[in-house]
Write a protein that holds these residues in place. Structure first.
Motif: not given
Ligand SMILES: [Zn+2]
Length: 434
Positions: A266-274
């Protein structure tokens, strides 16, 4: 010269729209007007009757490997490959080493032909040929230009083939991007910066990729966490998740194409989204390699869809995308898959500039034309359901890129039998060499 496609059934996926009796006027590779009875506005225009055929924005295959087009039905001696890493070692890393200029030419041409026949107007390709790196993207580009297919090309940089293989990979990416920049504005082919996957990219490689991205103004195109091995390797060797590592090297931007991401946290997806990057989903390939399902796919902001080398048929990929999601217990309906497919056009806008993926004034005229026989009413509300449960590449009648027919009434403007014969011969040579 203005062209008008008359009496079309206009179909769009996002926002969904189905409207009959529409005329579509085109000029300089763009849609200039849509509506009824447009021939009175443009009395000198060339008129091409659609006779009610479906006209929809062209489809984007956001991740493919044309180098694998000659692997279909492969009969080389391949050891049993129970896991992802052995599939790479026993098949793909032997195949890519055996590719030379001749094999690549044949492979890229049939890859492009197959995509267009399936109604795909853009393919984003990710290329590897460790014994023919320099000049390889130019060979692929020639195939795209011969067929008229739009594309974004890159070379898969990797640390697998010593320092020289790595620097050659970087040089091929940057030199190709520079060649594109020297071209005219109406380019058919664009460039990205390619990397294989974090587990074959050491820190030196990541620093070089970052430099290439800065120098060329492009984005990274890379497999990440396709299999659990990539994530485990990164945590063991670098003490962090693979996408966090790419982010630490400054590789995530609005042109980043992160492929598979099956095991992203989930944290990696947040990074991608940001960072406003894209996640490219390849359901058939994920199933074929038994790497698992991306359970948190609905958390991703920018999703697009690719085939990962399993042809260029996005109608087929759509169906697998939907059925695999349902099989995994997800609650999406077909309209969410339609949005994912349609979203590949946002990548084109970021690489080519201008508007893509809609049939409206100012938008690029990349169009797919179908003679689909609808057995039930076809409406904006159910068009995605028609694709999930019926409509397919067999219904593709014609394809237009940049306002030009590249495939018309199920025929190319050049003969293709000899191209397929050459491909079969090249495939035999490739299988023997590997
Ligand atoms: Zn791939």
């Amino acid at each position: 010269m203005i062209k008008i496609l008359t009496n079309a059934t206009l179909v769009q996926l996002d926002p969904a729209q189905v409207e009959t009796g529409i005329d579509i006027a085109l000029e300089h590779g763009q849609v200039i007007k849509t509506g009824r009875a447009l021939t009175t506005f443009y009395p000198d225009a060339a008129i091409i009757s659609m006779d009610g055929k479906l006209v929809m924005p062209g489809m984007v295959c956001a991740h493919n490997h044309f180098y694998s087009a000659l692997a279909r039905g492969i009969t080389a001696d391949i050891a049993p490959s129970p896991d992802f890493l052995s599939i790479l070692k026993n098949l793909w890393w032997r195949l890519d080493k055996a590719i030379d200029r001749e094999v690549l030419q044949a492979s890229a041409i049939v890859g492009a032909l197959e995509a267009v026949r399936a109604g795909t107007t853009t393919v984003i390709d990710h290329h590897a040929s460790p014994n023919f790196i320099r000049g390889s993207l130019g060979v692929i580009r020639e195939a795209f230009e011969k067929v008229g297919l739009r594309g974004i090309l890159c070379y898969e940089t990797t640390d697998r083939n010593a320092e020289a293989g790595m620097t050659d990979g970087i040089a091929e990416n940057t030199e190709f991007a520079r060649q594109i920049d020297r071209n005219d504005d109406n380019r058919l082919v664009e460039a990205a910066i390619g990397g294989h996957a974090p587990f074959t990219l050491n820190d030196t490689a990541l620093a070089m990729l970052k430099k290439a991205i800065e120098e060329t103004g492009r984005g990274i195109h890379v497999h990440v966490s396709e299999d659990g091995h990539d994530a485990a390797f990164s945590r063991q060797h670098y003490g962090e998740d693979p996408l966090a590592r790419l982010h630490r090297f400054g590789l995530l931007n609005e042109k980043a194409l992160i492929v598979h991401g099956v095991h992203l946290t989930g944290k990696e997806i947040d990074l991608l989204n940001e960072n406003d990057g894209f996640l490219i989903h390849n359901p058939r390939s994920n199933m074929n390699n038994h790497v698992g399902y991306m359970e948190n796919i609905q958390q991703v902001k920018n999703l697009a869809m690719g085939t990962d080398g399993i042809g260029g048929d996005m109608f087929e990929e759509f169906k697998f995308s939907y059925f695999k999601h349902r099989d995994a217990g997800g609650d999406w309906w077909p309209d969410s898959i339609a949005k994912m497919l349609q979203n590949g056009n946002r990548i084109l806008e970021r690489y080519f500039g201008g508007d893509f993926g809609a049939i409206q004034p100012g938008c690029r005229a990349d169009l797919t034309i179908l003679d689909y026989y609808a057995p039930t009413p076809l409406t904006a509300e159910n068009v995605a359901g028609h694709i999930a449960f019926g409509m397919g590449s067999r219904d593709v009648n014609s394809v237009m890129v940049n306002g030009k027919f590249i495939y018309r009434n199920r025929e190319f403007p050049f003969e293709i039998d000899s191209l397929y014969a050459t491909a079969r011969k090249a495939a035999e040579k490739l299988w023997k060499t590997m």
